[in-house]
Write a protein that holds these residues in place. Sequence first.
Motif, short mmCIF file in Angstrom:
data_model
loop_
_atom_site.label_atom_id
_atom_site.label_comp_id
_atom_site.label_asym_id
_atom_site.label_seq_id
_atom_site.Cartn_x
_atom_site.Cartn_y
_atom_site.Cartn_z
N MET A 184 0.83 -1.19 0.00
CA MET A 184 0.00 0.00 0.00
C MET A 184 0.86 1.23 0.00
SD MET A 184 -2.89 1.22 2.78
CE MET A 184 -1.66 1.65 4.00
N PHE A 185 0.55 2.21 -0.84
CA PHE A 185 1.33 3.44 -0.92
C PHE A 185 1.04 4.32 0.28
CE2 PHE A 185 1.17 7.98 -1.83
CZ PHE A 185 2.49 8.23 -2.12
N LEU A 186 2.10 4.82 0.93
CA LEU A 186 1.97 5.80 1.99
C LEU A 186 3.06 6.85 1.80
CD1 LEU A 186 1.40 3.45 5.04
CD2 LEU A 186 -0.29 4.91 3.96
N PRO A 187 2.71 8.14 1.74
CA PRO A 187 3.70 9.18 1.53
C PRO A 187 4.63 9.32 2.72
CG PRO A 187 1.57 10.14 2.02
CD PRO A 187 1.36 8.67 1.86
N PRO A 188 5.80 9.96 2.54
CA PRO A 188 6.77 10.09 3.61
C PRO A 188 6.21 10.75 4.85
CG PRO A 188 7.75 10.69 1.51
CD PRO A 188 6.29 10.50 1.27
N SER A 189 5.23 11.64 4.70
CA SER A 189 4.71 12.39 5.84
C SER A 189 3.62 11.63 6.59
CB SER A 189 4.12 13.72 5.36
OG SER A 189 3.10 13.50 4.41
N PHE A 190 3.39 10.37 6.23
CA PHE A 190 2.29 9.62 6.82
C PHE A 190 2.42 9.50 8.33
CE2 PHE A 190 1.09 5.37 8.36
CZ PHE A 190 -0.27 5.50 8.30
N SER A 210 0.67 -3.87 10.37
CA SER A 210 1.52 -3.18 9.39
C SER A 210 0.72 -3.02 8.11
CB SER A 210 2.81 -3.96 9.12
OG SER A 210 2.52 -5.26 8.60
N VAL A 211 1.26 -2.27 7.16
CA VAL A 211 0.54 -2.05 5.91
C VAL A 211 0.31 -3.40 5.22
CG1 VAL A 211 1.39 0.29 5.60
CG2 VAL A 211 2.67 -1.61 4.63
N LEU A 212 -0.77 -3.48 4.46
CA LEU A 212 -1.20 -4.76 3.90
C LEU A 212 -0.13 -5.41 3.03
CD1 LEU A 212 -3.40 -6.84 3.56
CD2 LEU A 212 -4.41 -5.43 1.75
N GLN A 213 0.57 -4.61 2.24
CA GLN A 213 1.60 -5.18 1.38
C GLN A 213 2.68 -5.88 2.20
OE1 GLN A 213 3.54 -2.29 -1.11
NE2 GLN A 213 4.66 -3.83 -2.28
N ASN A 214 3.13 -5.25 3.29
CA ASN A 214 4.14 -5.87 4.16
C ASN A 214 3.58 -7.11 4.86
OD1 ASN A 214 5.80 -3.80 3.41
ND2 ASN A 214 5.64 -2.68 5.34
N LEU A 215 2.31 -7.04 5.23
CA LEU A 215 1.69 -8.17 5.91
C LEU A 215 1.60 -9.38 4.98
CD1 LEU A 215 0.66 -8.29 8.82
CD2 LEU A 215 -1.66 -8.01 7.94
N GLU A 216 1.30 -9.15 3.72
CA GLU A 216 1.25 -10.23 2.75
C GLU A 216 2.62 -10.87 2.56
OE1 GLU A 216 -2.37 -8.97 -0.28
OE2 GLU A 216 -0.41 -8.04 -0.53
N VAL A 274 -8.86 -0.75 1.09
CA VAL A 274 -9.10 -1.71 2.18
C VAL A 274 -7.89 -1.76 3.10
CG1 VAL A 274 -9.29 -4.18 2.70
CG2 VAL A 274 -10.81 -3.14 1.01
N GLY A 275 -6.70 -1.87 2.53
CA GLY A 275 -5.48 -1.88 3.33
C GLY A 275 -5.30 -0.59 4.11
N PHE A 276 -5.61 0.54 3.48
CA PHE A 276 -5.50 1.85 4.14
C PHE A 276 -6.44 1.91 5.35
CE2 PHE A 276 -7.48 6.03 4.66
CZ PHE A 276 -6.38 6.83 4.89
N VAL A 277 -7.69 1.52 5.16
CA VAL A 277 -8.68 1.57 6.24
C VAL A 277 -8.27 0.67 7.40
CG1 VAL A 277 -11.06 1.03 6.86
CG2 VAL A 277 -10.58 2.19 4.70
N LEU A 278 -7.84 -0.55 7.10
CA LEU A 278 -7.46 -1.48 8.16
C LEU A 278 -6.25 -0.98 8.94
CD1 LEU A 278 -7.88 -4.89 6.28
CD2 LEU A 278 -9.36 -3.98 8.08
#
Length: 288
Positions: free
Chosen positions: A1-7, A61-67, A49-53
């Motif tokens: 999931m994309f998250l900007p540096p300022s997240f 952790s973010v969905l991509q890392n969790l996968e 979906v990943g963002f909301v969770l």
Amino acid sequence: MFLPPSFSQMRENRSSGKEVESKLAPMEIETRMEVLERSTICQLVKEIVGFVLYMHQQIPSVLQNLEVEFDSLKEERKNLESVQVQAEIKATSRREHSARVRDVKQRISSLEKLMNNISDLLSAFEITLNEIPEVSAIVLMLGGSPLRPLHVYELSFSHGRYVLEKEMNSNNSRAADLLSKKAIRALLSSGAGSVSYAGPMKLFLLVRAPTAFNLPQHFLPKRDFRYSKKVSPSRLHIKCRNLNQETSKSLQDNDTSSLLESASNDMIWFQCKHTIKGLALKSPFLGE
């Protein structure tokens, strides 16, 4: 999931009470594509979906890392179980091997139901796109029930139709990534994603489809569905570049109304039978 540096900083600001209230009018996201491909919509929904969770502390952790972690654990379990501990190996080595096997199995067990639920929900949504000529609106709800959710995310589309993979070109994957990034940025900038940890919740998916839509193994019809008016939804509107003026005017007229309030007579809401239940995290920021 994309998250900007300022997240991380944005999440800290919200944790200190500097939350931005979601506006009722939808945030418009423009894409250069003339129509939306099925894979593009699937990727966008998966990212949100990943963002909301993650933003509501339902996953560590973010969905991509969790996968990636889940796949790595399954591969490690397979390798560990294939290792035959020889009699001449020291007892300490055998104990370490057995302890690692137990640890990996425990971690897999804690994630398996969650990952299966996510896969089932996304697969059901993908099947839906094969059954209906277009997807006009999607709603994601997080809470104890769809009638009284704590958080609501509404997505609407003004593409008119979507196309299947056989019509795709090589630029579509990049365009899908860009669209997902724009959507996540828009949600973050609007203040979506409360940091108040309310414990494990369920994520529900609803799709607006023609009344003739019939997929009972995955979706149930919900005529005249409404959720609590106390909830202010976060709303995204995805707009393609070939949107004509008539459609644009119609959407502008409906900007101040919820998607659930503007369903036409031949379109109703269908609720996905698959839900995603978040994990019970020891810390609201576990995984950082």
